[in-house]
Motif scaffolding. Structure first.
Motif, PDB file in Angstrom:
ATOM      1  N   GLY A 269      50.409  26.594  73.491  1.00  0.00           N
ATOM      2  CA  GLY A 269      50.991  26.627  72.149  1.00  0.00           C
ATOM      3  C   GLY A 269      50.769  27.964  71.474  1.00  0.00           C
ATOM      4  O   GLY A 269      51.664  28.490  70.793  1.00  0.00           O
ATOM      5  N   ASP A 270      49.586  28.513  71.657  1.00  0.00           N
ATOM      6  CA  ASP A 270      49.285  29.827  71.097  1.00  0.00           C
ATOM      7  C   ASP A 270      50.214  30.887  71.683  1.00  0.00           C
ATOM      8  O   ASP A 270      50.755  31.735  70.960  1.00  0.00           O
ATOM      9  CB  ASP A 270      47.826  30.179  71.381  1.00  0.00           C
ATOM     10  N   LEU A 271      50.436  30.833  72.983  1.00  0.00           N
ATOM     11  CA  LEU A 271      51.340  31.782  73.637  1.00  0.00           C
ATOM     12  C   LEU A 271      52.788  31.558  73.204  1.00  0.00           C
ATOM     13  O   LEU A 271      53.558  32.506  73.048  1.00  0.00           O
ATOM     14  CB  LEU A 271      51.224  31.662  75.155  1.00  0.00           C
ATOM     15  N   PHE A 272      53.152  30.289  73.010  1.00  0.00           N
ATOM     16  CA  PHE A 272      54.515  29.955  72.586  1.00  0.00           C
ATOM     17  C   PHE A 272      54.833  30.588  71.235  1.00  0.00           C
ATOM     18  O   PHE A 272      55.890  31.206  71.047  1.00  0.00           O
ATOM     19  CB  PHE A 272      54.665  28.431  72.519  1.00  0.00           C
ATOM     20  N   VAL A 273      53.914  30.447  70.292  1.00  0.00           N
ATOM     21  CA  VAL A 273      54.122  31.027  68.967  1.00  0.00           C
ATOM     22  C   VAL A 273      54.021  32.549  69.031  1.00  0.00           C
ATOM     23  O   VAL A 273      54.760  33.261  68.337  1.00  0.00           O
ATOM     24  CB  VAL A 273      53.114  30.443  67.959  1.00  0.00           C
ATOM     25  N   SER A 274      53.124  33.073  69.879  1.00  0.00           N
ATOM     26  CA  SER A 274      53.022  34.526  70.042  1.00  0.00           C
ATOM     27  C   SER A 274      54.324  35.105  70.586  1.00  0.00           C
ATOM     28  O   SER A 274      54.765  36.185  70.166  1.00  0.00           O
ATOM     29  CB  SER A 274      51.865  34.875  70.995  1.00  0.00           C
TER      30      SER A 274
END
Length: 320
Positions: A269-274
């Motif tokens: 999720g962190d990578l998705f938003v990044s």
């Protein structure tokens, strides 16, 4: 050469001071926000009867302060996401996304909503086509894709935040029947702690020991940090579930499984938003939270991991 070395040292010192200042802001925010969040989450006041009496008890599910908090988080996250969309597409009608998310999430707190999710998604498809054809002249496929995917993601995040107060989640914690609300709150706090510790653990372990870059999407992420965050989430879920899990029906391995899922999908999720922020060329989704950025920056892991947590619980409940 000495001047160049001096400049490099000065740049490093500035970056280190900035990093320490950022950590200080993070810790200060956690110091006051954590007790406030715990107070809201553990409030057992059903708001609807206080306003309307008992006339809607058979129509609307209990609405607690934590329910309102869930709506507020998604509203702020939607504002941040649509603000990023406006960078690429200044002429728009993105406000229809707010309406769709709000109305569809309201269906989650109604016992028998008028329309099912499939109908709601079809309406969103119509709204997306309308928005793209009128303001995007029907030529911007990226516009429609970014709008549709973003709205669906925010809805899923919000609806699964609300599901933490439902029986399926309450039932995996070993508390008396008359304390189910406390069980849900305790379980919710545990899951949130696991997600935030995964994020914080990855940050601190990566800062101290990180040497190998993990992904081009987020250059600061390291393999060491990802492993540290993963271990933090597995440890917290295993330990807490070992003491307070519903042992007769749900053995401790469910805690391990949830920890593994959180450790993986919180970071995805962190990578998705990044990846989203990189596309729009912004560092943070907003500056709402000191030291953290915006709601999407701080809760991206929660939004992405929560649905998978409930998928696991649903499968275990049905297969056991």
């Amino acid at each position: 050469m000495s001047e160049e070395i001096k400049e490099i040292k000065e740049v490093k010192e500035v970056k280190e001071k900035k990093r320490l200042k950022n950590i200080g802001k993070r810790l200060l925010f956690v110091a006051w926000a954590t007790p406030l969040a715990l107070f809201i989450v553990n409030s057992q006041v059903n708001i609807i009867p206080m306003i309307f009496g008992d006339k809607f008890n058979e129509i609307i599910k209990p609405v607690y302060p934590s329910t309102i908090l869930g709506f507020l988080l998604i509203a702020l996250a939607a504002k941040e996401y649509f603000s990023m969309l406006k960078i690429k597409f200044p002429k728009n009608c993105f406000w229809v996304g707010y309406i769709w998310i709000f109305v569809t999430m309201c269906g989650e707190i109604i016992y028998e909503p008028l329309l099912g999710l499939s109908h709601s998604l079809y309406i969103l498809l119509i709204l997306t086509a309308f928005e793209s054809f009128i303001f995007g002249k029907g030529k911007q496929w990226k516009r429609a894709s970014l709008f549709f995917v973003g709205v669906v993601f925010l809805y899923l995040a919000g609806s699964y935040l609300l599901k933490y107060l439902e029986p399926a989640f309450m039932g995996i914690w070993n508390f008396p029947v008359d304390n189910k609300y406390f069980a849900a709150n305790f379980g919710l706090v545990t899951v949130l702690c696991a997600i935030f510790l995964c994020d914080s653990g990855a940050y601190f372990v990566g800062s101290l020991f990180g040497k190998h870059h993990f992904s081009e999407i987020s250059p600061k992420k390291t393999i060491e940090g990802c492993v540290g965050g993963f271990l933090f989430s597995v440890a917290i879920m295993t330990i807490v579930f070992g003491f307070f899990g519903n042992h007769p029906e749900k053995p401790v391995w469910l805690g391990v499984l949830l920890g593994v899922a959180i450790g993986i999908f919180a970071q995805v999720g962190d990578l998705f938003v990044s990846l989203t922020k990189r596309y729009f060329a912004v560092k943070d989704s907003s500056d709402l939270i000191p030291g953290h950025g915006g709601i999407l920056d701080r809760f991206d892991s929660v939004f992405f991991a929560s649905p998978f947590v409930h998928i696991i619980i649903t499968l275990v409940n049905k297969l056991s």
